[in-house]
Motif scaffolding. Structure first.
Motif, mmCIF file in Angstrom:
data_model
loop_
_atom_site.group_PDB
_atom_site.id
_atom_site.type_symbol
_atom_site.label_atom_id
_atom_site.label_comp_id
_atom_site.label_asym_id
_atom_site.label_seq_id
_atom_site.Cartn_x
_atom_site.Cartn_y
_atom_site.Cartn_z
ATOM 1 N N TYR A 1 31.572 -36.361 8.938
ATOM 2 C CA TYR A 1 32.922 -36.529 8.421
ATOM 3 C C TYR A 1 33.832 -35.411 8.912
ATOM 4 C CZ TYR A 1 30.404 -39.707 5.386
ATOM 5 O OH TYR A 1 29.612 -40.716 4.924
ATOM 6 N N ALA A 2 33.617 -34.996 10.139
ATOM 7 C CA ALA A 2 34.457 -33.945 10.713
ATOM 8 C C ALA A 2 35.912 -34.403 10.721
ATOM 9 C CB ALA A 2 33.987 -33.625 12.129
ATOM 10 N N GLY A 3 36.791 -33.549 10.270
ATOM 11 C CA GLY A 3 38.210 -33.864 10.224
ATOM 12 C C GLY A 3 38.663 -34.486 8.919
ATOM 13 N N LEU A 4 37.724 -34.875 8.059
ATOM 14 C CA LEU A 4 38.091 -35.500 6.789
ATOM 15 C C LEU A 4 38.854 -34.530 5.895
ATOM 16 C CD1 LEU A 4 37.910 -37.895 4.831
ATOM 17 C CD2 LEU A 4 35.718 -36.988 4.050
ATOM 18 N N ALA A 5 38.465 -33.260 5.957
ATOM 19 C CA ALA A 5 39.104 -32.262 5.089
ATOM 20 C C ALA A 5 40.595 -32.135 5.378
ATOM 21 C CB ALA A 5 38.413 -30.908 5.244
ATOM 22 N N ASP A 6 40.993 -32.401 6.619
ATOM 23 C CA ASP A 6 42.403 -32.255 6.983
ATOM 24 C C ASP A 6 43.274 -33.368 6.411
ATOM 25 O OD1 ASP A 6 41.728 -30.007 8.450
ATOM 26 O OD2 ASP A 6 41.359 -31.165 10.277
ATOM 27 N N THR A 7 42.651 -34.451 5.954
ATOM 28 C CA THR A 7 43.428 -35.605 5.496
ATOM 29 C C THR A 7 43.619 -35.643 3.992
ATOM 30 O OG1 THR A 7 41.478 -37.038 5.213
ATOM 31 C CG2 THR A 7 42.452 -36.922 7.413
ATOM 32 N N ILE A 8 42.926 -34.810 3.243
ATOM 33 C CA ILE A 8 42.997 -34.914 1.787
ATOM 34 C C ILE A 8 44.294 -34.304 1.270
ATOM 35 C CG2 ILE A 8 40.482 -34.859 1.613
ATOM 36 C CD1 ILE A 8 40.736 -32.049 0.462
ATOM 37 N N LEU A 9 44.662 -34.704 0.093
ATOM 38 C CA LEU A 9 45.928 -34.293 -0.514
ATOM 39 C C LEU A 9 45.998 -32.781 -0.727
ATOM 40 C CD1 LEU A 9 48.515 -35.649 -1.594
ATOM 41 C CD2 LEU A 9 47.423 -35.712 -3.846
ATOM 42 N N ALA A 10 44.833 -32.163 -0.947
ATOM 43 C CA ALA A 10 44.805 -30.730 -1.252
ATOM 44 C C ALA A 10 45.309 -29.871 -0.091
ATOM 45 C CB ALA A 10 43.395 -30.300 -1.629
ATOM 46 N N LYS B 1 48.027 -30.446 1.501
ATOM 47 C CA LYS B 1 49.474 -30.345 1.315
ATOM 48 C C LYS B 1 49.835 -29.781 -0.057
ATOM 49 C CE LYS B 1 50.209 -34.399 4.276
ATOM 50 N NZ LYS B 1 50.766 -35.783 4.347
ATOM 51 N N ALA B 2 48.958 -30.023 -1.035
ATOM 52 C CA ALA B 2 49.217 -29.550 -2.403
ATOM 53 C C ALA B 2 47.944 -28.884 -2.919
ATOM 54 C CB ALA B 2 49.638 -30.703 -3.302
ATOM 55 N N PRO B 3 47.761 -27.604 -2.631
ATOM 56 C CA PRO B 3 46.506 -26.926 -3.003
ATOM 57 C C PRO B 3 46.193 -26.995 -4.487
ATOM 58 C CG PRO B 3 47.768 -25.591 -1.464
ATOM 59 C CD PRO B 3 48.655 -26.724 -1.869
ATOM 60 N N ASP B 4 47.189 -27.022 -5.330
ATOM 61 C CA ASP B 4 46.952 -27.082 -6.776
ATOM 62 C C ASP B 4 46.914 -28.503 -7.312
ATOM 63 O OD1 ASP B 4 46.899 -24.312 -6.893
ATOM 64 O OD2 ASP B 4 49.077 -24.184 -7.165
ATOM 65 N N GLY B 5 46.986 -29.497 -6.424
ATOM 66 C CA GLY B 5 47.002 -30.883 -6.860
ATOM 67 C C GLY B 5 48.396 -31.322 -7.270
ATOM 68 N N VAL B 6 48.561 -32.638 -7.470
ATOM 69 C CA VAL B 6 49.852 -33.173 -7.909
ATOM 70 C C VAL B 6 49.634 -33.973 -9.185
ATOM 71 C CG1 VAL B 6 50.768 -33.278 -5.579
ATOM 72 C CG2 VAL B 6 49.599 -35.269 -6.515
ATOM 73 N N PRO B 7 50.591 -34.006 -10.100
ATOM 74 C CA PRO B 7 50.446 -34.826 -11.302
ATOM 75 C C PRO B 7 50.183 -36.279 -10.925
ATOM 76 C CG PRO B 7 52.308 -33.329 -11.515
ATOM 77 C CD PRO B 7 51.855 -33.233 -10.097
#
Length: 458
Positions: free
Chosen positions: A120-129, A131-137
């Motif tokens: 799953y190389a590159g998967l980490a770059d696509t997650i929401l975190a 762009k928003a390290p603390d998550g979004v509501p």
């Protein structure tokens, strides 16, 4: 007045004998006695209690063994031909080969190159975190980071279960695969109760297929060094102080899946029905960890056991200032334990497939760490054709598409098992090297502690 003779009355056809004397009848009503000089009758001494017990045991023991073997055989036949309503543990090797990871840094330390690249190389770059390290509501769209509540809700309903994204304190950290946190999921008092009432019943943690009721697992392993306990119905009945916070946690968890069909807790759920496995409480003392693992089962295992872990609700029971993070390795996403906070993720899909992207680990604790793990199990049909009817109203694949997809999944499962076997072999080699290094160090320390030899010229 009648008198009673002290002498015995002898009938005509009877004989009277005494030790050492043999009597024989002669004429009618008269007896003569002859000395039995050739074969005196031996006296019979009564056995002692010990002798009698020994003689009884000499023939009772074989009979008891035969009886026990017969009963055991009948029980085995009954269990073989009877389908239990709870999941039996499966052999450790089946689970381990498909649910094992290797620590690349540990392999490199001993000069061993990891045999398999990250699928799953590159998967980490696509997650929401990213762009928003603390998550979004979770309850509102956020165009700035590309989050859509309606799209996530639709995706979760089709792949997993309808999920309540309006829960207070909920944040989204990853959309695909979905990973969410809920602040204040469990009150401090309930967290404290679970920590205070369980230390006396904790046992060394195991790894294995798990079980809906009863056994914690099937194998001890250095991959998981914590201590834990499954709070089954027997424990909850005996300890009301544990039963209350457990009930509160599970009722809160039920609100996350509106409209779901629930079966009895701890019992094997029919297809399309979910249930809670026994709540597990675990303690990690300084230095203890749980290496990379999957909560979901391989597809073959899920079908054989007729259930899959659909969701994991991981609740932190205390603040952990240092160490003990929950890290999703393929996503490069890590959570620091915060008291009362829950991490929610989905290790399996509604059709029984596992989501291998959710490989995760509990890093080594520096400070003591307590967690409660609530797994939500969903019934999986033993035959793949029936998996298209798992839930009413869900958008699932057509039967013809499902057959082709299952064939593809079977091949992927075979390839993954071969890769995991190779990784486990490397892991075993690294463990052996580490053990050899420890022995050599201990031997050197022992040698250094010995006093110098005294001899000629010294």
């Amino acid at each position: 007045m009648a008198t009673t003779s002290s002498l015995p009355t002898v009938a005509p056809s009877q004989t009277v004998s005494r030790p050492g004397i043999r009597a024989s009848p002669t004429i009618e009503g008269v007896h003569s006695v002859k000395e039995a000089s050739l074969q005196p009758i031996p006296q019979q001494h009564p056995h002692t209690a010990v002798q009698m017990n020994q003689e009884a045991n000499s023939w009772l023991s074989p009979m008891a063994l035969v009886f026990s073997a017969t009963i055991a055989g009948l029980v085995w036949l009954w269990r073989r031909n009877t389908k239990p309503n709870v999941l039996e543990p499966i052999p450790f090797d089946d689970w381990a080969m498909a649910n094992v990871s290797v620590n690349p840094e540990l392999l490199k330390r001993f000069g061993i190159e990891p045999p398999v690249e990250d699928p799953y190389a590159g998967l980490a770059d696509t997650i929401l975190a990213r762009k928003a390290p603390d998550g979004v509501p979770s309850n509102a769209d956020d165009d700035a980071v590309g989050y859509s509540k309606s799209e996530l809700a639709k995706d979760m309903a089709s792949k997993y279960l309808p999920f309540d994204l309006d829960c207070p304190g909920m944040k989204v950290h990853s959309v695909d695969p979905p990973i969410l946190t809920i602040d204040g999921f469990l009150d401090d008092a309930d967290c404290d109760a679970l920590m205070a009432e369980t230390p006396s019943i904790l046992q060394s943690s195991t790894i294995g297929a798990g079980k809906l009721e009863g056994s914690q697992g099937v194998e001890l392993s250095q991959r998981r060094t914590s201590s834990s306990v499954l709070l089954d119905q027997n424990i909850l009945k005996l300890r009301p102080s544990i039963a209350e916070p457990t009930s509160i946690l599970q009722k809160r968890a039920m609100t996350l899946f509106p409209g779901a069909k629930y079966g009895p807790a701890g019992q094997l759920p029919p297809p399309g029905t979910i249930c809670f496995e026994s709540l597990q409480v675990a303690r990690y003392e300084p230095g203890q960890l749980f290496m990379g693992h999957q909560d979901g089962f391989p597809l073959i295992t899920a079908r054989r056991n007729e259930f899959q872990r659909l969701a994991t609700i991981l609740v932190y029971l205390n603040d952990v200032p240092e160490g003990g993070n929950t890290r999703f390795q393929h996503l490069d996403l890590s959570f620091t334990p915060k008291k009362g906070t829950a991490v929610v993720f989905f290790p399996g899909f509604i059709d029984g497939r596992p989501d291998d992207r959710l490989l995760h680990e509990a890093t080594a604790a520096v400070d003591e760490k307590w967690v409660a793990q609530q797994w939500v199990a969903v019934g999986v049909a033993a035959r793949s054709a029936a998996s298209s009817e798992l839930l009413d109203g869900l958008d699932v694949a057509r039967p013809d598409d499902l057959v082709a997809r299952n064939a593809e999944l079977e091949e992927q499962n075979r390839i993954m098992k071969e890769k995991m076997a190779a990784m486990e072999a490397h892991n075993a080699q690294a463990m052996q090297a580490l053990e050899a290094q420890k022995k050599a160090k201990k031997k050197a320390q022992k040698k250094a502690a010995m006093p110098p030899k005294k001899g000629f010229g010294k």
